[in-house]
Design a protein around this motif. Structure first.
Motif, short mmCIF file in Angstrom:
data_model
loop_
_atom_site.label_atom_id
_atom_site.label_comp_id
_atom_site.label_asym_id
_atom_site.label_seq_id
_atom_site.Cartn_x
_atom_site.Cartn_y
_atom_site.Cartn_z
N GLU A 232 0.83 -1.20 0.00
CA GLU A 232 0.00 0.00 0.00
C GLU A 232 0.87 1.27 0.00
O GLU A 232 0.66 2.18 -0.80
CB GLU A 232 -0.90 -0.03 1.23
CG GLU A 232 -2.03 0.95 1.16
CD GLU A 232 -3.02 0.75 2.31
OE1 GLU A 232 -3.09 -0.37 2.87
OE2 GLU A 232 -3.69 1.72 2.63
N ASP A 233 1.86 1.30 0.90
CA ASP A 233 2.76 2.47 0.95
C ASP A 233 3.52 2.63 -0.37
O ASP A 233 3.67 3.74 -0.88
CB ASP A 233 3.76 2.32 2.11
CG ASP A 233 3.11 2.58 3.46
OD1 ASP A 233 2.23 3.45 3.53
OD2 ASP A 233 3.49 1.92 4.44
N LEU A 234 3.99 1.51 -0.89
CA LEU A 234 4.71 1.56 -2.17
C LEU A 234 3.79 2.12 -3.27
O LEU A 234 4.20 2.94 -4.08
CB LEU A 234 5.22 0.16 -2.53
CG LEU A 234 5.88 -0.01 -3.90
CD1 LEU A 234 7.00 -1.05 -3.84
CD2 LEU A 234 4.89 -0.41 -4.98
N GLY A 235 2.53 1.68 -3.27
CA GLY A 235 1.59 2.13 -4.30
C GLY A 235 1.36 3.64 -4.24
O GLY A 235 1.30 4.30 -5.28
N ARG A 319 8.93 10.03 -1.00
CA ARG A 319 10.06 9.36 -0.34
C ARG A 319 9.66 8.84 1.04
O ARG A 319 10.07 7.75 1.44
CB ARG A 319 11.22 10.33 -0.16
CG ARG A 319 12.03 10.53 -1.40
CD ARG A 319 13.47 10.93 -0.99
NE ARG A 319 14.20 11.37 -2.16
CZ ARG A 319 14.58 12.61 -2.37
NH1 ARG A 319 14.34 13.55 -1.47
NH2 ARG A 319 15.22 12.92 -3.46
N GLU A 320 8.86 9.64 1.76
CA GLU A 320 8.42 9.21 3.10
C GLU A 320 7.59 7.93 3.00
O GLU A 320 7.73 7.02 3.81
CB GLU A 320 7.58 10.30 3.76
CG GLU A 320 8.41 11.43 4.37
CD GLU A 320 7.56 12.68 4.62
OE1 GLU A 320 8.13 13.77 4.61
OE2 GLU A 320 6.31 12.53 4.80
N SER A 348 10.30 3.05 -6.71
CA SER A 348 8.97 3.58 -7.03
C SER A 348 8.97 5.11 -7.01
O SER A 348 8.15 5.73 -7.68
CB SER A 348 7.92 3.02 -6.07
OG SER A 348 8.13 3.53 -4.78
N VAL A 349 9.87 5.71 -6.27
CA VAL A 349 9.95 7.18 -6.22
C VAL A 349 10.89 7.71 -7.30
O VAL A 349 10.65 8.75 -7.89
CB VAL A 349 10.47 7.65 -4.84
CG1 VAL A 349 10.46 9.17 -4.75
CG2 VAL A 349 9.66 7.04 -3.72
N ARG A 350 11.96 6.99 -7.55
CA ARG A 350 13.01 7.46 -8.46
C ARG A 350 12.68 7.23 -9.92
O ARG A 350 13.34 7.74 -10.80
CB ARG A 350 14.28 6.63 -8.19
CG ARG A 350 15.28 7.17 -7.25
CD ARG A 350 16.62 6.46 -7.47
NE ARG A 350 16.50 5.17 -8.12
CZ ARG A 350 16.53 4.01 -7.49
NH1 ARG A 350 16.63 3.96 -6.19
NH2 ARG A 350 16.44 2.88 -8.17
N ARG A 351 11.67 6.41 -10.18
CA ARG A 351 11.47 5.91 -11.53
C ARG A 351 11.34 7.04 -12.55
O ARG A 351 10.82 8.11 -12.25
CB ARG A 351 10.24 5.02 -11.59
CG ARG A 351 8.92 5.75 -11.54
CD ARG A 351 7.81 4.80 -11.13
NE ARG A 351 6.53 5.47 -11.17
CZ ARG A 351 5.72 5.43 -12.21
NH1 ARG A 351 6.06 4.80 -13.29
NH2 ARG A 351 4.57 6.05 -12.16
N THR A 352 11.82 6.75 -13.75
CA THR A 352 11.68 7.72 -14.83
C THR A 352 10.80 7.15 -15.95
O THR A 352 10.67 7.75 -17.00
CB THR A 352 13.04 8.09 -15.43
OG1 THR A 352 13.70 6.89 -15.84
CG2 THR A 352 13.91 8.83 -14.43
#
Ligand code: IPE
Ligand code: IPE
Ligand code: MG
Ligand code: MG
Length: 353
Positions: A232-235, A319-320, A348-352
């Motif tokens: 869930e957090d990742l999503g 990021r959090e 998941s945050v860094r993706r381009t």
């Protein structure tokens, strides 16, 4: 990723062109490396999942096969099946139920994308034409339905509990998308409302993907819950990053139509933060612009998003949430699969793309 490092918007004429292949997208080496390591660990299971997926969609009807083959020409990142398989490996051993459920979650995801592109009027997905732009919206609606029904047809071969869990997640996805449509044009959308939409349309499916991996590896209740919360957090982190890409990404690299959140008047986190950071007069001007976005709205908003720190602050929130996802895995024993789950959350945050 920080605002300064975000790719600048390319001229509109360039952004509207799809790059011809994934290799042309040239994802950063770290992304390619992470995916290569995932394939090294669970490549056989992923390949089995793809065979199950293809077998499930077998059809004698040329009208179906044409669309199916077009959609199959380019695969996505396979994030959701990877979550199911890695969660299974991190909690025990990967078995046939994981492989089947991995195919199911990817099929539900594909169905939502085919429909989502109709809703968003998007022409490009995974570097190729979307179903509704290559054929027509009627075909896209029906092909999305076809994917949804096959997903449940396949899930039924596992057990009723899996069907229920995937059904509940799919219900939440639809509720999230319906709420987002309902809120179109609402320039006063709150952060709580935004997170409720994202929790439904994106995080419900990533949560159940990781959860089912744990369930079918025989994990105890606390571990299943930890994996579910991780997903869930990742999503949520993943969707915030996606919303940033919609505003500042480059279409040839991301491989799908961008800017549709603006053109469809869907307020996302960076824009909510911008609205709330601007002085009253400017905030009103922003709302006026969002109510009837000009063709160059994206280019006009970028300096504002940077100057006010709205972009940075949305990145920080993503990021959090990724860090929260990682923390959910604290109690899991160390393993290669766990280490990859940790790296996936950060990706998941860094993706381009
Ligand atoms: C796109 O998902 C839809 C969102 C939830 C943002 P992905 O970025 O995982 O799409 P593919 O499957 O890799 O193409
Ligand atoms: C995600 O929302 C769609 C679903 C989760 C169904 P977006 O509309 O932001 O996804 P993209 O950007 O088109 O992939
Ligand atoms: Mg979309
Ligand atoms: Mg998007």
């Amino acid at each position: 990723m920080n605002a300064a490092a975000l790719p600048p918007p390319a001229p509109t004429s360039v952004r509207r062109e799809a790059s011809p292949s994934r290799s042309a997208a040239n994802p950063s080496e770290t992304e390619a490396q992470l995916l290569a390591e995932v394939v090294e660990l669970i490549g056989g299971d992923l390949a089995a999942c793809e065979r199950i997926y293809a077998d499930e969609l077998a059809s004698a009807h040329p009208a179906v096969r044409d669309v199916r083959d077009h959609v199959a020409r380019y695969r996505g990142k396979r994030l959701r099946p990877i979550l199911t398989l890695l969660a299974g490996a991190a909690c025990g051993e990967v078995n046939d139920k994981h492989r089947t459920l991995a195919a199911v979650v990817e099929m539900v995801h594909a169905a939502t994308l085919v429909h989502d592109d109709v809703l968003d009027g998007a022409d490009v997905r995974r570097h190729v034409a979307t179903v509704h732009s290559r054929w027509n919206p009627r075909t896209a609606v029906l092909f999305g339905d076809f994917l949804f029904t096959h997903a449940f047809h396949l899930a039924a071969t596992v057990d009723a509990a899996a069907c229920r869990a995937i059904g509940a997640a799919t219900n939440a996805v639809c509720e999230g998308e319906l709420t987002q449509i309902h809120e179109r044009g609402n320039a006063d959308l709150t952060e709580a409302e935004y997170f409720a939409i994202v929790g439904g349309k994106t995080a419900a499916l990533t949560a159940v993907s990781a959860e089912l991996g744990a369930v079918h590896a025989g994990a105890d209740e606390a571990t299943v819950e930890a994996l579910r919360s991780y997903g869930e957090d990742l999503g949520v982190a993943f969707q915030i990053a996606d919303d940033l890409l919609d505003l500042v990404g480059e279409e040839g690299c991301v491989g799908k139509s961008l800017g549709s959140d603006l053109s469809e008047k869907k307020l996302t986190l960076p824009l909510i933060r911008l609205r709330d950071r601007l002085p009253e007069g400017e905030s009103q001007q922003l709302k006026t612009l969002l109510a009837d976005p000009p063709a160059d709205a994206r280019e006009r908003l970028l300096p504002l998003l940077q100057r006010t720190g709205a972009l940075e602050s949305a990145v920080a929130t993503a990021r959090e949430r990724a860090a929260a996802a990682v923390a959910r895995l604290d109690e899991l024993p160390d393993s290669d699969a766990k280490r990859l789950l940790v790296r996936l959350a950060r990706f998941s945050v860094r993706r381009t793309f």
